[in-house]
Design a protein around this motif. Structure first.
Motif, PDB file in Angstrom:
ATOM      1  N   SER A  31      22.210   5.077  26.815  1.00 54.67           N
ATOM      2  CA  SER A  31      21.925   4.899  28.238  1.00 54.67           C
ATOM      3  C   SER A  31      20.799   3.910  28.498  1.00 54.67           C
ATOM      4  O   SER A  31      20.498   3.610  29.652  1.00 54.67           O
ATOM      5  N   TYR A  32      20.193   3.429  27.430  1.00 50.77           N
ATOM      6  CA  TYR A  32      19.023   2.580  27.545  1.00 50.77           C
ATOM      7  C   TYR A  32      19.289   1.151  27.062  1.00 50.77           C
ATOM      8  O   TYR A  32      19.851   0.959  25.971  1.00 50.77           O
ATOM      9  N   ALA A  33      18.873   0.185  27.863  1.00 52.58           N
ATOM     10  CA  ALA A  33      18.701  -1.153  27.323  1.00 52.58           C
ATOM     11  C   ALA A  33      17.465  -1.112  26.432  1.00 52.58           C
ATOM     12  O   ALA A  33      16.500  -0.396  26.728  1.00 52.58           O
ATOM     13  N   MET A  34      17.504  -1.869  25.355  1.00 52.35           N
ATOM     14  CA  MET A  34      16.394  -1.888  24.408  1.00 52.35           C
ATOM     15  C   MET A  34      15.846  -3.296  24.266  1.00 52.35           C
ATOM     16  O   MET A  34      16.562  -4.281  24.512  1.00 52.35           O
ATOM     17  N   GLY A  35      14.613  -3.383  23.863  1.00 50.37           N
ATOM     18  CA  GLY A  35      14.019  -4.697  23.716  1.00 50.37           C
ATOM     19  C   GLY A  35      12.836  -4.693  22.786  1.00 50.37           C
ATOM     20  O   GLY A  35      12.433  -3.647  22.266  1.00 50.37           O
ATOM     21  N   TRP A  36      12.311  -5.895  22.586  1.00 50.20           N
ATOM     22  CA  TRP A  36      11.097  -6.084  21.799  1.00 50.20           C
ATOM     23  C   TRP A  36      10.141  -6.986  22.581  1.00 50.20           C
ATOM     24  O   TRP A  36      10.568  -7.982  23.170  1.00 50.20           O
ATOM     25  N   PHE A  37       8.887  -6.607  22.545  1.00 54.82           N
ATOM     26  CA  PHE A  37       7.800  -7.413  23.066  1.00 54.82           C
ATOM     27  C   PHE A  37       6.817  -7.646  21.930  1.00 54.82           C
ATOM     28  O   PHE A  37       6.866  -6.961  20.901  1.00 54.82           O
ATOM     29  N   ARG A  38       5.912  -8.582  22.127  1.00 57.10           N
ATOM     30  CA  ARG A  38       4.853  -8.793  21.142  1.00 57.10           C
ATOM     31  C   ARG A  38       3.569  -9.205  21.845  1.00 57.10           C
ATOM     32  O   ARG A  38       3.595  -9.723  22.951  1.00 57.10           O
ATOM     33  N   GLN A  39       2.459  -8.933  21.155  1.00 60.03           N
ATOM     34  CA  GLN A  39       1.162  -9.321  21.684  1.00 60.03           C
ATOM     35  C   GLN A  39       0.307  -9.843  20.554  1.00 60.03           C
ATOM     36  O   GLN A  39       0.008  -9.097  19.599  1.00 60.03           O
ATOM     37  N   ALA A  40      -0.069 -11.101  20.661  1.00 66.14           N
ATOM     38  CA  ALA A  40      -0.941 -11.739  19.680  1.00 66.14           C
ATOM     39  C   ALA A  40      -2.392 -11.550  20.099  1.00 66.14           C
ATOM     40  O   ALA A  40      -2.679 -11.344  21.285  1.00 66.14           O
ATOM     41  N   PRO A  41      -3.325 -11.631  19.161  1.00 65.21           N
ATOM     42  CA  PRO A  41      -4.742 -11.459  19.496  1.00 65.21           C
ATOM     43  C   PRO A  41      -5.189 -12.445  20.564  1.00 65.21           C
ATOM     44  O   PRO A  41      -4.932 -13.651  20.459  1.00 65.21           O
ATOM     45  N   GLY A  42      -5.819 -11.913  21.608  1.00 62.67           N
ATOM     46  CA  GLY A  42      -6.335 -12.762  22.663  1.00 62.67           C
ATOM     47  C   GLY A  42      -5.304 -13.307  23.621  1.00 62.67           C
ATOM     48  O   GLY A  42      -5.627 -14.121  24.490  1.00 62.67           O
ATOM     49  N   LYS A  43      -4.060 -12.856  23.481  1.00 64.31           N
ATOM     50  CA  LYS A  43      -2.994 -13.357  24.345  1.00 64.31           C
ATOM     51  C   LYS A  43      -2.339 -12.207  25.100  1.00 64.31           C
ATOM     52  O   LYS A  43      -2.457 -11.040  24.720  1.00 64.31           O
ATOM     53  N   ARG A  45       0.765  -9.944  26.469  1.00 63.39           N
ATOM     54  CA  ARG A  45       2.000  -9.450  25.881  1.00 63.39           C
ATOM     55  C   ARG A  45       3.171 -10.278  26.391  1.00 63.39           C
ATOM     56  O   ARG A  45       3.212 -10.633  27.573  1.00 63.39           O
ATOM     57  N   GLU A  46       4.132 -10.579  25.518  1.00 60.71           N
ATOM     58  CA  GLU A  46       5.256 -11.412  25.919  1.00 60.71           C
ATOM     59  C   GLU A  46       6.584 -10.822  25.465  1.00 60.71           C
ATOM     60  O   GLU A  46       6.677 -10.169  24.427  1.00 60.71           O
ATOM     61  N   PHE A  47       7.589 -11.093  26.269  1.00 58.16           N
ATOM     62  CA  PHE A  47       8.953 -10.659  25.975  1.00 58.16           C
ATOM     63  C   PHE A  47       9.495 -11.437  24.775  1.00 58.16           C
ATOM     64  O   PHE A  47       9.256 -12.636  24.650  1.00 58.16           O
ATOM     65  N   VAL A  48      10.238 -10.737  23.911  1.00 58.12           N
ATOM     66  CA  VAL A  48      10.847 -11.368  22.740  1.00 58.12           C
ATOM     67  C   VAL A  48      12.376 -11.363  22.850  1.00 58.12           C
ATOM     68  O   VAL A  48      13.014 -12.400  22.748  1.00 58.12           O
ATOM     69  N   ALA A  49      12.953 -10.176  23.039  1.00 58.50           N
ATOM     70  CA  ALA A  49      14.416 -10.071  23.055  1.00 58.50           C
ATOM     71  C   ALA A  49      14.821  -8.771  23.728  1.00 58.50           C
ATOM     72  O   ALA A  49      14.049  -7.810  23.751  1.00 58.50           O
ATOM     73  N   ALA A  61      13.812 -14.783  24.176  1.00 57.80           N
ATOM     74  CA  ALA A  61      12.825 -15.756  24.620  1.00 57.80           C
ATOM     75  C   ALA A  61      13.106 -17.078  23.912  1.00 57.80           C
ATOM     76  O   ALA A  61      13.570 -17.105  22.771  1.00 57.80           O
ATOM     77  N   ASP A  62      12.807 -18.172  24.584  1.00 59.95           N
ATOM     78  CA  ASP A  62      13.056 -19.491  24.004  1.00 59.95           C
ATOM     79  C   ASP A  62      12.311 -19.670  22.684  1.00 59.95           C
ATOM     80  O   ASP A  62      12.796 -20.347  21.774  1.00 59.95           O
ATOM     81  N   SER A  63      11.161 -19.057  22.571  1.00 59.66           N
ATOM     82  CA  SER A  63      10.317 -19.249  21.395  1.00 59.66           C
ATOM     83  C   SER A  63      10.919 -18.661  20.122  1.00 59.66           C
ATOM     84  O   SER A  63      10.518 -19.032  19.018  1.00 59.66           O
ATOM     85  N   VAL A  64      11.875 -17.743  20.257  1.00 59.11           N
ATOM     86  CA  VAL A  64      12.460 -17.097  19.071  1.00 59.11           C
ATOM     87  C   VAL A  64      13.956 -17.361  18.938  1.00 59.11           C
ATOM     88  O   VAL A  64      14.562 -16.977  17.929  1.00 59.11           O
TER      89      VAL A  64
END
Length: 124
Positions: A31-43, A45-49, A61-64
């Motif tokens: 029932s859930y969409a799933m995803g991944w986020f990431r957070q680098a030091p000093g930055k 949090r950003e969406f990944v997939a 995300a374009d970066s990955v």
């Protein structure tokens, strides 16, 4: 609500690969969409997939894009993130996320449930 536990992080050299896993509790994983986020030091949090409830729709995300692959196994309540051609800028804490949403949705934000995170470090 769903409980999420990530695993598979670690230290890898640039150009290498890692596979993250996220185990979800509960009987309504599909029932859930799933995803991944990431957070680098000093930055921030950003969406990944993100992956839709059945896995039929995916967004990166374009970066990955072209390097990372998200997948899910609804029978095992697990979502994966295969990371290839890793770069130093991929170093971050990676979070698994879940959102109760429409069947084909691949949300970029608004996720309700978050795991504790797993560290990925890419060395030169």
């Amino acid at each position: 609500q769903v409980q999420l536990v990530e695993s598979g992080g670690g230290l890898v050299q640039a150009g290498g690969s890692l596979r993250l896993s996220c185990a979800a509790s509960g009987r309504t994983f599909s029932s859930y969409a799933m995803g991944w986020f990431r957070q680098a030091p000093g930055k921030e949090r950003e969406f990944v997939a993100a992956i839709s409830r059945s896995g039929s729709r995916i967004y990166y995300a374009d970066s990955v894009k072209g390097r990372f692959t998200i997948a899910r196994d609804n029978a095992k309540n697990t979502v994966f993130l295969q990371m290839n051609s890793l770069r130093q800028e991929d170093t971050a804490v990676y979070y698994c996320v879940a959102k109760s949403t429409a069947y084909y949705a691949t949300p970029l934000d608004g996720y309700e449930d978050w795991g504790q995170g797993t560290q990925v470090t890419v060395s030169s």
